[in-house]
Scaffold this active site. Sequence first.
Site, PDB file in Angstrom:
ATOM      1  N   ALA A   1      10.908   5.874 -93.378  1.00  0.00           N
ATOM      2  CA  ALA A   1      10.404   6.929 -92.495  1.00  0.00           C
ATOM      3  C   ALA A   1       9.162   6.488 -91.744  1.00  0.00           C
ATOM      4  CB  ALA A   1      10.104   8.174 -93.322  1.00  0.00           C
ATOM      5  N   PHE A   2       8.370   5.647 -92.369  1.00  0.00           N
ATOM      6  CA  PHE A   2       7.135   5.214 -91.727  1.00  0.00           C
ATOM      7  C   PHE A   2       7.406   4.446 -90.434  1.00  0.00           C
ATOM      8  CE2 PHE A   2       3.391   2.517 -91.154  1.00  0.00           C
ATOM      9  CZ  PHE A   2       2.375   3.451 -91.308  1.00  0.00           C
ATOM     10  N   GLU A   3       8.521   3.725 -90.373  1.00  0.00           N
ATOM     11  CA  GLU A   3       8.844   2.920 -89.186  1.00  0.00           C
ATOM     12  C   GLU A   3       9.522   3.743 -88.091  1.00  0.00           C
ATOM     13  OE1 GLU A   3       9.394   1.688 -92.355  1.00  0.00           O
ATOM     14  OE2 GLU A   3       7.680   0.329 -92.184  1.00  0.00           O
TER      15      GLU A   3
ATOM     16  N   HIS B   1       2.834   7.851-102.536  1.00  0.00           N
ATOM     17  CA  HIS B   1       2.361   7.987-101.145  1.00  0.00           C
ATOM     18  C   HIS B   1       3.281   8.841-100.283  1.00  0.00           C
ATOM     19  CE1 HIS B   1       4.363   3.929-101.047  1.00  0.00           C
ATOM     20  NE2 HIS B   1       4.781   4.331 -99.883  1.00  0.00           N
TER      21      HIS B   1
ATOM     22  N   ARG C   1      20.072  19.504 -99.705  1.00  0.00           N
ATOM     23  CA  ARG C   1      19.887  19.532 -98.245  1.00  0.00           C
ATOM     24  C   ARG C   1      20.668  18.456 -97.506  1.00  0.00           C
ATOM     25  NH1 ARG C   1      13.367  20.693 -98.706  1.00  0.00           N
ATOM     26  NH2 ARG C   1      13.646  22.365-100.225  1.00  0.00           N
TER      27      ARG C   1
END
Length: 156
Positions: free
Chosen positions: A59-61, A91, A130
Amino acid sequence: MNQIKTIEGRMDAAGLRFAIVAARFNDLFVDRLVGGAVDYLVRHNANPDNLTIIRVPGAFEMPLVVKKLAASKKYDGIVALGAVIRGATPHFDFVATECTKGLAHISLEQNVPVGFGLLTTDNLEQAIERSGTKAGNKGADAAAATLETIRVLEQL
Ligand code: INI
Protein backbone atom coordinates in the site's frame (compact mmCIF):
# COMPACT_ATOMS: atom_id res chain seq x y z
CA MET A 1 -38.93 17.24 -5.60
CA ASN A 2 -39.01 16.64 -9.35
CA GLN A 3 -38.36 20.34 -10.14
CA ILE A 4 -34.88 20.15 -8.60
CA LYS A 5 -32.09 19.76 -11.11
CA THR A 6 -30.07 16.71 -10.12
CA ILE A 7 -26.83 15.51 -11.64
CA GLU A 8 -25.91 11.91 -11.09
CA GLY A 9 -23.61 9.36 -12.62
CA ARG A 10 -24.83 6.87 -15.19
CA MET A 11 -23.40 3.50 -14.18
CA ASP A 12 -22.20 2.60 -17.63
CA ALA A 13 -18.50 1.88 -18.13
CA ALA A 14 -18.72 1.47 -21.93
CA GLY A 15 -15.76 3.10 -23.63
CA LEU A 16 -13.96 3.98 -20.39
CA ARG A 17 -10.38 3.01 -19.58
CA PHE A 18 -9.46 1.94 -16.07
CA ALA A 19 -6.19 1.23 -14.30
CA ILE A 20 -6.49 -1.12 -11.33
CA VAL A 21 -3.53 -0.76 -8.98
CA ALA A 22 -3.21 -3.78 -6.69
CA ALA A 23 -0.81 -4.35 -3.80
CA ARG A 24 0.92 -7.73 -3.57
CA PHE A 25 1.03 -7.50 0.21
CA ASN A 26 -1.89 -9.47 1.66
CA ASP A 27 -2.65 -10.77 -1.83
CA LEU A 28 -4.95 -13.38 -0.37
CA PHE A 29 -7.43 -10.52 0.09
CA VAL A 30 -6.26 -8.12 -2.57
CA ASP A 31 -6.76 -10.70 -5.33
CA ARG A 32 -10.39 -10.99 -4.23
CA LEU A 33 -10.71 -7.21 -4.42
CA VAL A 34 -9.25 -7.24 -7.94
CA GLY A 35 -11.74 -9.92 -8.93
CA GLY A 36 -14.59 -7.87 -7.50
CA ALA A 37 -13.50 -4.71 -9.30
CA VAL A 38 -13.05 -6.42 -12.68
CA ASP A 39 -16.35 -8.26 -12.34
CA TYR A 40 -18.17 -5.04 -11.49
CA LEU A 41 -16.70 -3.06 -14.38
CA VAL A 42 -17.26 -5.78 -16.97
CA ARG A 43 -20.84 -6.28 -15.81
CA HIS A 44 -21.30 -2.54 -16.32
CA ASN A 45 -20.14 -2.71 -19.95
CA ALA A 46 -16.42 -2.08 -19.59
CA ASN A 47 -14.38 -3.68 -22.37
CA PRO A 48 -11.82 -6.01 -20.73
CA ASP A 49 -9.27 -4.64 -23.23
CA ASN A 50 -9.69 -1.27 -21.54
CA LEU A 51 -8.74 -2.59 -18.08
CA THR A 52 -5.10 -2.69 -16.98
CA ILE A 53 -3.97 -4.26 -13.71
CA ILE A 54 -0.74 -2.87 -12.22
CA ARG A 55 0.82 -4.77 -9.32
CA VAL A 56 2.80 -2.87 -6.69
CA PRO A 57 4.64 -4.21 -3.61
CA GLY A 58 2.42 -2.76 -0.91
CA ALA A 59 0.00 0.00 0.00
CA PHE A 60 2.86 2.36 0.71
CA GLU A 61 3.96 2.25 -2.96
CA MET A 62 0.48 2.83 -4.36
CA PRO A 63 0.47 6.66 -4.38
CA LEU A 64 3.61 7.06 -6.50
CA VAL A 65 2.40 4.56 -9.08
CA VAL A 66 -1.11 6.01 -9.10
CA LYS A 67 0.39 9.47 -9.58
CA LYS A 68 2.28 8.39 -12.71
CA LEU A 69 -0.79 6.64 -14.11
CA ALA A 70 -2.95 9.68 -13.45
CA ALA A 71 -0.43 12.06 -15.03
CA SER A 72 -0.27 9.87 -18.14
CA LYS A 73 -3.92 10.76 -18.89
CA LYS A 74 -4.33 7.29 -20.38
CA TYR A 75 -7.06 6.34 -17.92
CA ASP A 76 -10.47 7.77 -17.14
CA GLY A 77 -10.26 6.39 -13.63
CA ILE A 78 -7.95 4.49 -11.32
CA VAL A 79 -9.03 1.89 -8.77
CA ALA A 80 -6.53 1.45 -5.93
CA LEU A 81 -6.76 -1.87 -4.09
CA GLY A 82 -4.85 -3.06 -1.05
CA ALA A 83 -5.21 -4.39 2.47
CA VAL A 84 -3.64 -3.16 5.68
CA ILE A 85 -4.39 -5.33 8.68
CA ARG A 86 -3.70 -3.90 12.13
CA GLY A 87 -2.96 -7.18 13.84
CA ALA A 88 -0.32 -8.04 11.28
CA THR A 89 1.92 -5.00 11.67
CA PRO A 90 3.04 -2.40 14.18
CA HIS A 91 3.28 0.19 11.40
CA PHE A 92 -0.33 -0.21 10.31
CA ASP A 93 -1.04 3.47 10.94
CA PHE A 94 1.92 4.76 8.93
CA VAL A 95 1.20 2.59 5.92
CA ALA A 96 -2.55 3.21 5.96
CA THR A 97 -2.24 6.96 6.54
CA GLU A 98 0.41 7.58 3.89
CA CYS A 99 -1.49 5.57 1.32
CA THR A 100 -4.78 7.29 2.07
CA LYS A 101 -3.36 10.81 2.09
CA GLY A 102 -1.33 10.18 -1.04
CA LEU A 103 -4.26 8.84 -3.05
CA ALA A 104 -6.57 11.67 -2.04
CA HIS A 105 -3.93 14.25 -2.92
CA ILE A 106 -3.22 12.74 -6.34
CA SER A 107 -6.88 12.55 -7.28
CA LEU A 108 -7.31 16.25 -6.52
CA GLU A 109 -4.03 17.33 -8.07
CA GLN A 110 -4.40 15.32 -11.28
CA ASN A 111 -8.18 15.63 -11.70
CA VAL A 112 -8.56 11.89 -12.12
CA PRO A 113 -11.04 9.86 -10.07
CA VAL A 114 -9.23 7.43 -7.78
CA GLY A 115 -11.37 4.75 -6.16
CA PHE A 116 -10.23 4.05 -2.62
CA GLY A 117 -10.25 0.29 -2.19
CA LEU A 118 -7.80 -0.02 0.68
CA LEU A 119 -9.05 -2.37 3.37
CA THR A 120 -7.97 -1.09 6.78
CA THR A 121 -9.02 -3.70 9.28
CA ASP A 122 -8.27 -4.67 12.85
CA ASN A 123 -7.89 -8.37 12.05
CA LEU A 124 -8.03 -11.09 9.44
CA GLU A 125 -11.69 -11.81 10.04
CA GLN A 126 -12.68 -8.28 9.07
CA ALA A 127 -10.50 -8.53 5.97
CA ILE A 128 -12.28 -11.75 4.98
CA GLU A 129 -15.66 -10.11 5.53
CA ARG A 130 -14.82 -7.20 3.22
CA SER A 131 -13.18 -9.09 0.40
CA GLY A 132 -16.10 -11.09 -0.88
CA THR A 133 -18.07 -12.46 2.05
CA LYS A 134 -20.64 -10.99 4.43
CA ALA A 135 -19.64 -7.33 4.14
CA GLY A 136 -19.49 -7.51 0.36
CA ASN A 137 -16.46 -6.80 -1.80
CA LYS A 138 -14.74 -3.46 -1.31
CA GLY A 139 -12.97 -3.85 -4.64
CA ALA A 140 -16.33 -3.84 -6.40
CA ASP A 141 -17.41 -0.87 -4.27
CA ALA A 142 -14.28 1.08 -5.19
CA ALA A 143 -14.82 0.32 -8.88
CA ALA A 144 -18.44 1.49 -8.63
CA ALA A 145 -17.38 4.72 -6.92
CA THR A 146 -14.75 5.37 -9.59
CA LEU A 147 -17.25 4.82 -12.39
CA GLU A 148 -19.89 7.01 -10.77
CA THR A 149 -17.40 9.83 -10.19
CA ILE A 150 -16.19 9.72 -13.80
CA ARG A 151 -19.76 10.00 -15.03
CA VAL A 152 -20.58 12.84 -12.62
CA LEU A 153 -17.50 14.84 -13.56
CA GLU A 154 -18.38 14.55 -17.26
CA GLN A 155 -21.51 16.56 -16.60
CA LEU A 156 -20.04 19.39 -14.54
N1 INI B 1 1.66 -3.18 2.97
C1 INI B 1 0.35 -3.44 2.78
O1 INI B 1 -0.16 -3.26 1.68
N2 INI B 1 -0.41 -3.93 3.82
C2 INI B 1 0.12 -4.14 5.04
O2 INI B 1 -0.63 -4.60 5.96
C3 INI B 1 1.48 -3.89 5.26
N3 INI B 1 2.09 -4.16 6.52
O3 INI B 1 1.50 -4.88 7.31
O4 INI B 1 3.18 -3.74 6.80
C4 INI B 1 2.25 -3.40 4.19
N4 INI B 1 3.55 -3.13 4.33
C5 INI B 1 4.45 -2.97 3.22
C6 INI B 1 4.52 -1.55 2.74
O5 INI B 1 3.33 -1.19 2.05
C7 INI B 1 5.70 -1.38 1.78
O6 INI B 1 5.51 -2.22 0.65
C8 INI B 1 7.03 -1.76 2.44
O7 INI B 1 7.21 -1.05 3.63
C9 INI B 1 8.21 -1.43 1.49
O8 INI B 1 8.24 -0.05 1.15
